[in-house]
Enzyme design. Structure first.
Site, short mmCIF file in Angstrom:
data_model
loop_
_atom_site.label_atom_id
_atom_site.label_comp_id
_atom_site.label_asym_id
_atom_site.label_seq_id
_atom_site.Cartn_x
_atom_site.Cartn_y
_atom_site.Cartn_z
N LYS A 118 -1.52 3.23 -1.50
CA LYS A 118 -2.02 4.58 -1.83
C LYS A 118 -3.30 4.51 -2.64
O LYS A 118 -4.17 5.36 -2.48
CB LYS A 118 -0.96 5.40 -2.56
CG LYS A 118 0.27 5.60 -1.69
CD LYS A 118 0.84 6.97 -1.78
CE LYS A 118 1.69 7.18 -0.53
NZ LYS A 118 2.51 8.27 -0.43
N LYS A 200 2.86 3.70 9.62
CA LYS A 200 4.03 4.59 9.71
C LYS A 200 3.59 6.04 9.90
O LYS A 200 2.51 6.44 9.47
CB LYS A 200 4.93 4.42 8.49
CG LYS A 200 4.47 5.12 7.26
CD LYS A 200 5.58 5.26 6.22
CE LYS A 200 5.08 6.17 5.12
NZ LYS A 200 5.99 6.55 4.10
N LYS A 203 3.67 12.09 6.49
CA LYS A 203 3.41 13.52 6.38
C LYS A 203 2.19 13.80 5.52
O LYS A 203 1.64 14.87 5.56
CB LYS A 203 4.63 14.25 5.83
CG LYS A 203 5.09 13.80 4.47
CD LYS A 203 6.33 14.56 4.04
CE LYS A 203 7.30 13.72 3.26
NZ LYS A 203 6.72 12.90 2.19
P1 TYM Z 1 8.74 10.15 1.18
O1 TYM Z 1 8.62 11.57 0.81
O2 TYM Z 1 7.50 9.39 1.47
O3 TYM Z 1 9.69 9.99 2.42
C1 TYM Z 1 11.00 10.58 2.42
C2 TYM Z 1 12.00 9.72 3.15
O4 TYM Z 1 11.63 9.57 4.52
C3 TYM Z 1 11.50 8.21 4.85
N1 TYM Z 1 10.36 8.10 5.78
C4 TYM Z 1 10.39 7.46 6.94
N2 TYM Z 1 11.37 6.81 7.56
C5 TYM Z 1 11.08 6.26 8.77
N3 TYM Z 1 9.87 6.34 9.36
C6 TYM Z 1 8.84 6.98 8.76
N4 TYM Z 1 7.67 7.06 9.36
C7 TYM Z 1 9.08 7.60 7.49
N5 TYM Z 1 8.31 8.31 6.64
C8 TYM Z 1 9.11 8.62 5.60
C9 TYM Z 1 11.20 7.51 3.53
O5 TYM Z 1 11.58 6.16 3.54
C10 TYM Z 1 12.07 8.31 2.58
O6 TYM Z 1 13.41 7.87 2.63
N6 TYM Z 1 9.51 8.14 -3.29
C11 TYM Z 1 10.15 8.86 -2.19
C12 TYM Z 1 10.77 10.16 -2.62
C13 TYM Z 1 11.72 10.01 -3.74
C14 TYM Z 1 13.02 9.45 -3.66
C15 TYM Z 1 13.54 9.51 -4.97
C16 TYM Z 1 13.78 8.92 -2.61
C17 TYM Z 1 11.48 10.36 -5.02
N7 TYM Z 1 12.59 10.08 -5.75
C18 TYM Z 1 14.82 9.03 -5.27
C19 TYM Z 1 15.07 8.43 -2.92
C20 TYM Z 1 15.56 8.49 -4.22
C21 TYM Z 1 9.09 9.14 -1.15
O7 TYM Z 1 7.91 9.21 -1.44
O8 TYM Z 1 9.59 9.39 0.09
#
Ligand code: TYM
Length: 338
Positions: A118, A200, A203
């Protein structure tokens, strides 16, 4: 004699409302939450504090946060059985986040792949929050003492750091936090961009044709799949070979995740047929999976009273559990009781 009631294991996860939910967020995260909803006590939240690590238009961030809640429900997460809440509505996250910052090492944070990626992409906004993000994520998790944290592949490193921080804290102050396990789906753990199968599906990146969102209309979804990058080999055959044919492997993973078919079944289904038959078939399967979700989310978004009640009830239920852990932590580290 009464049979003892077995306590359910606890699941917790969150998604940042930095962009509209994509097929990646659905297959990598929400779909798996829904499938396991009855087996566990579940906490799922909109990680809006995490979203502040990148610049957002404030009105968009508010809309996306509520839309995400509507989509969780539309995907099948029953708000009675699952505690659904907005992270910033439970102040314990920010407070434990600060405390855990003081138990997370600079070196550990510097090694986080997501921070490196990032900061390379947003060289003009490498803020402190982006760097200490994993300490807040550790707080999000540890407040609820979960057994499992269902996430996609890319978040595994953050959950592992959470375990290291929990372990450090427990060693210093005695058993305080339960050790959470990451829970990675077998298929759909890493959905790739349709135009660039080496990165990947995200969003938060620029609007692109390589990303499918839950709220996209069917014509858009079909167009994106028809244009998806496949791999130039002379055979055009549908075969699962991620190294040689990453574009086809990605489409096969998506098709497998939405239809429940195995890679062998997919190869047999498309034997003798080329990409021209395969790509629209994947598109149609995705359209049919997302159609009811989109329609239900649109209906919920119009019901402001229901959404507000959901937010309020979710925050109350989450706070009850989070505050209990926080009280314990405050005492252990030496803060004066309130
Ligand atoms: P984030 O918002 O980037 O993504 C949310 C969840 O979706 C999964 N994900 C994917 N899985 C497969 N293929 C993809 N292309 C893809 N894009 C996203 C991510 O692995 C995630 O599970 N830091 C986290 C949010 C968060 C969180 C937490 C998660 C904050 N606190 C506590 C678990 C527990 C994040 O940025 O996910």
């Amino acid at each position: 004699m009464d049979t003892p009631i077995e306590k359910k294991k606890v699941m917790l996860s969150g998604i940042k409302p930095t962009g509209d939910l994509t097929l990646g967020s659905y297959l990598g995260a929400v779909k798996n939450w829904v499938e396991r909803a009855d087996l566990y006590d579940n906490y799922y939240f909109m990680a809006d504090l995490h979203a502040l690590t990148t610049r957002n238009n404030p009105a968009d961030l508010r809309r996306r946060t509520l839309e995400q809640l509507a989509q969780y429900v539309a995907c099948g997460l029953d708000p009675q059985k699952n505690v659904l809440f907005i992270q910033s509505h439970v102040p314990a996250h920010a407070e434990l986040g600060w405390i855990l910052n003081c138990y997370t090492m600079f070196g550990e944070l510097s090694r986080m792949t997501q921070f490196k990626d990032k900061s390379a992409k947003n060289a003009d906004n490498i803020n402190g929050g982006l760097f200490t993000y994993p300490a807040l994520m550790a707080a999000d998790i540890l407040l609820y003492q979960p057994d499992y944290v269902p996430v996609g592949e890319d978040q595994k490193q953050h959950v592992e750091l959470t375990r290291d921080v929990a372990n450090r804290f427990n060693n210093l102050y005695g058993e305080t936090f339960r050790m959470p396990e990451p829970f990675i789906p077998k298929v759909g753990a890493r959905v790739m961009d349709l135009l660039d199968p080496h990165s990947k599906m995200s969003k938060s990146d620029e609007v692109g044709n390589g990303r499918v969102c839950l709220m996209d209309d069917p014509a858009d979804i079909m167009r994106k799949f028809k244009r998806a990058v496949t791999d130039c080999d002379c055979t055009c055959c549908i075969r699962y070979a991620p190294e040689e044919k990453p574009g086809v492997a990605n489409l096969m993973s998506i098709y497998a995740a939405v239809t429940g078919k195995s890679f062998a079944e997919i190869e047999a289904e498309f034997e003798g047929k080329g990409y021209g038959a395969f790509k629209p078939a994947v598109g149609e399967a995705v359209v049919e999976t997302l159609r009811p979700i989109r329609e239900e989310a649109q209906r919920i978004m119009k019901d402001k009273g229901y959404l507000e009640a959901l937010c309020r009830e979710g925050a109350e239920r989450a706070s009850y559990v989070a505050e209990k852990t926080l009280r314990k932590v405050r005492k252990k580290v030496g803060l004066v009781a309130k």
